[in-house]
Design a protein around this motif. Structure first.
Motif, short mmCIF file in Angstrom:
data_model
loop_
_atom_site.label_atom_id
_atom_site.label_comp_id
_atom_site.label_asym_id
_atom_site.label_seq_id
_atom_site.Cartn_x
_atom_site.Cartn_y
_atom_site.Cartn_z
N HIS A 1 0.86 -1.18 0.00
CA HIS A 1 0.00 0.00 0.00
C HIS A 1 0.90 1.23 0.00
CE1 HIS A 1 -3.59 -2.36 1.34
NE2 HIS A 1 -2.67 -3.07 1.95
N ALA A 2 0.42 2.32 -0.57
CA ALA A 2 1.16 3.58 -0.55
C ALA A 2 0.25 4.68 -0.05
CB ALA A 2 1.69 3.92 -1.94
N ASP A 3 0.79 5.54 0.79
CA ASP A 3 0.06 6.73 1.21
C ASP A 3 0.49 7.88 0.30
OD1 ASP A 3 -1.64 8.30 3.08
OD2 ASP A 3 0.26 9.31 3.45
N ALA A 4 -0.42 8.34 -0.54
CA ALA A 4 -0.08 9.33 -1.56
C ALA A 4 0.38 10.65 -0.96
CB ALA A 4 -1.28 9.56 -2.49
N ALA A 5 -0.21 11.03 0.16
CA ALA A 5 0.09 12.34 0.74
C ALA A 5 1.50 12.40 1.33
CB ALA A 5 -0.93 12.70 1.82
N THR A 6 1.96 11.32 1.94
CA THR A 6 3.26 11.34 2.63
C THR A 6 4.35 10.59 1.88
OG1 THR A 6 2.73 9.32 3.87
CG2 THR A 6 2.11 11.43 4.87
N GLY A 7 3.99 9.70 0.96
CA GLY A 7 4.98 8.89 0.26
C GLY A 7 5.42 7.66 1.03
N ILE A 8 4.79 7.37 2.17
CA ILE A 8 5.14 6.18 2.95
C ILE A 8 4.63 4.94 2.22
CG2 ILE A 8 4.84 4.92 5.12
CD1 ILE A 8 4.39 7.62 6.48
N LEU A 9 5.48 3.92 2.11
CA LEU A 9 5.10 2.64 1.54
C LEU A 9 4.94 1.62 2.65
CD1 LEU A 9 7.60 2.48 -1.46
CD2 LEU A 9 5.18 3.10 -1.55
N LEU A 10 3.83 0.92 2.64
CA LEU A 10 3.57 -0.18 3.58
C LEU A 10 3.51 -1.47 2.79
CD1 LEU A 10 2.38 -1.74 6.09
CD2 LEU A 10 0.14 -0.85 5.38
N ASP B 1 14.17 5.13 4.50
CA ASP B 1 14.36 4.57 5.83
C ASP B 1 13.40 3.39 5.96
OD1 ASP B 1 16.23 6.48 6.75
OD2 ASP B 1 14.61 7.89 7.19
N LEU B 2 13.92 2.23 6.34
CA LEU B 2 13.12 1.01 6.45
C LEU B 2 12.86 0.69 7.92
CD1 LEU B 2 11.83 -1.63 5.35
CD2 LEU B 2 14.15 -2.63 5.38
N LEU B 3 11.59 0.54 8.26
CA LEU B 3 11.20 0.16 9.62
C LEU B 3 10.28 -1.04 9.50
CD1 LEU B 3 11.03 0.97 12.72
CD2 LEU B 3 8.91 2.18 12.09
N PHE B 4 10.57 -2.11 10.25
CA PHE B 4 9.66 -3.25 10.18
C PHE B 4 9.48 -3.95 11.52
CE2 PHE B 4 13.76 -5.07 8.80
CZ PHE B 4 13.85 -6.24 9.55
N LEU B 5 8.31 -4.51 11.67
CA LEU B 5 7.95 -5.32 12.82
C LEU B 5 7.90 -6.76 12.34
CD1 LEU B 5 5.16 -4.58 15.40
CD2 LEU B 5 5.26 -6.80 14.29
N SER B 6 8.64 -7.64 12.99
CA SER B 6 8.72 -9.03 12.52
C SER B 6 8.42 -10.00 13.65
CB SER B 6 10.11 -9.32 11.94
OG SER B 6 11.11 -9.10 12.92
N VAL B 7 7.88 -11.13 13.27
CA VAL B 7 7.64 -12.25 14.19
C VAL B 7 8.58 -13.37 13.80
CG1 VAL B 7 5.94 -13.89 15.07
CG2 VAL B 7 5.22 -11.57 14.41
N GLY B 8 9.42 -13.82 14.74
CA GLY B 8 10.43 -14.81 14.45
C GLY B 8 9.87 -16.14 13.97
N SER C 1 6.37 -10.28 8.58
CA SER C 1 6.77 -8.90 8.90
C SER C 1 5.80 -7.89 8.29
CB SER C 1 8.19 -8.61 8.42
OG SER C 1 8.25 -8.65 7.00
N THR C 2 5.71 -6.76 8.98
CA THR C 2 5.02 -5.58 8.47
C THR C 2 6.07 -4.50 8.29
OG1 THR C 2 3.00 -6.15 9.66
CG2 THR C 2 3.24 -3.86 8.95
N ASN C 3 6.19 -3.98 7.08
CA ASN C 3 7.33 -3.13 6.72
C ASN C 3 6.87 -1.75 6.24
OD1 ASN C 3 9.47 -5.59 6.36
ND2 ASN C 3 7.48 -6.12 5.48
N PHE C 4 7.66 -0.74 6.60
CA PHE C 4 7.41 0.61 6.13
C PHE C 4 8.68 1.16 5.51
CE2 PHE C 4 4.56 -0.04 9.68
CZ PHE C 4 3.35 0.43 9.19
N MET C 5 8.55 1.81 4.37
CA MET C 5 9.64 2.57 3.78
C MET C 5 9.23 4.04 3.79
SD MET C 5 11.14 0.36 0.61
CE MET C 5 12.14 -1.12 0.91
#
Length: 299
Positions: free
Chosen positions: A28-37, A59-66, A109-113
């Motif tokens: 998914h992309a947020d058009a207003a901010t440019g954040i990619l999920l 900048d990459l931020l992610f939440l992961s489950v082992g 994982s749930t990832n944000f760029m």
């Protein structure tokens, strides 16, 4: 890893990541901010895979489950290794860092760029910046904020841009390791004169049908985005996000009760992306749908 598989989400930064096995992603992309999920639905057939990301501008931020198996890799030239686990953790890879991670395919994982300057722009006015990698942290603040940001981008709510900005600022504060106490004390020393608060209210009223971001409101208040939210709350008793929500719903109620515009036009005039979004939000806040509200006020 030579070559490797790459996804085809249509978002270049996401598709630039290479995998040893073919992954299946939802983006998914947020058009207003440019954040990619993007969420990893699976990492392909096999037990172990590798993901590699060259240094880039996001900048990459992610939440992961082992996955319950050992993992290892390299971030910015530094090797790391993890014992087998199924913990939920947070990782932050700043722009400009090469990354390689080998892990079990049962991981999720749930990832944000974030665009390169997006997070640190929310820290304007302070010296700290979110620039250091964070590997598999159990920081409770970040573990709470990431699902909130995921929900807001995947299923936008009222005053979406303001909510995304507010959550992103909190994430930036946590990543930069800023003491929340200092953050609060600095903001407490700043005040909003009544005349400037009035200008801010007028600006919000004039732009309820537009995207309202934290940077635009902070600019009218002549404050940094870093301090604006707390100072606004000190002056009004509510967050900017909550204030804008209430003003949009108030305008919608007035337009439905006194005007003849179609509900879709009311939704657009009050800053909603679609009639469906408006109907859901209005019903949640008011207790009845826009259509029922209009009929009830005209009986």
């Amino acid at each position: 890893m030579e070559g490797g598989y790459q996804s085809h989400t249509g978002y270049e930064p996401v598709d630039a990541v290479r995998y040893a096995l073919a992954p299946r992603l939802e983006a998914h992309a947020d058009a207003a901010t440019g954040i990619l999920l993007y969420r990893t639905l699976n990492y392909g057939k096999g037990e172990i895979t590798t993901a590699e990301r060259n240094a880039d501008d996001e900048d990459l931020l992610f939440l992961s489950v082992g996955a319950g198996v050992p993992a290892h890799g390299k971030v910015a030239g530094t090797q790391f290794a993890l014992a087998a686990n199924r913990a939920t953790r947070v990782t932050f890879i700043p722009h400009g860092c090469d990354t390689s991670m080998t892990f079990g395919t049962a991981a999720r994982s749930t990832n944000f760029m974030f665009p390169r300057h997006f997070l640190n722009a929310h820290l304007a006015g302070v010296q700290q910046r979110a620039t250091a990698p964070v590997l598999y942290s159990t920081d409770e603040t970040l573990l709470t904020l990431i699902p909130m940001l995921e929900r807001e981008i995947a299923a936008p709510g009222l005053a979406q841009r303001l909510m995304i900005d507010s959550i992103s600022q909190a994430i930036a504060v946590a990543l930069a390791r800023i003491d929340p106490g200092i953050f609060a004390r600095e903001a407490a020393r700043i005040t909003l004169p009544k005349w400037r608060l009035r200008l801010l209210f007028e600006f919000i009223e004039a732009n309820l049908g537009e995207e309202l971001g934290l940077d635009a409101l902070a600019n009218v208040a002549r404050l940094s985005p870093f301090h604006f939210c707390r100072v606004f709350k000190q002056s009004t008793g509510m967050t900017p996000h909550r204030y804008v929500i209430e003003r949009r719903i108030a305008r919608a109620r007035e337009m439905l009760a006194t005007g003849g515009l179609p509900i879709e036009a009311v939704a657009t005039a009050c800053g909603f992306a679609s009639q469906k979004h408006f109907t859901t939000s209005f019903t949640r806040m008011v207790g009845v749908s826009p259509g029922r509200f209009r009929r009830a006020t005209r009986q």
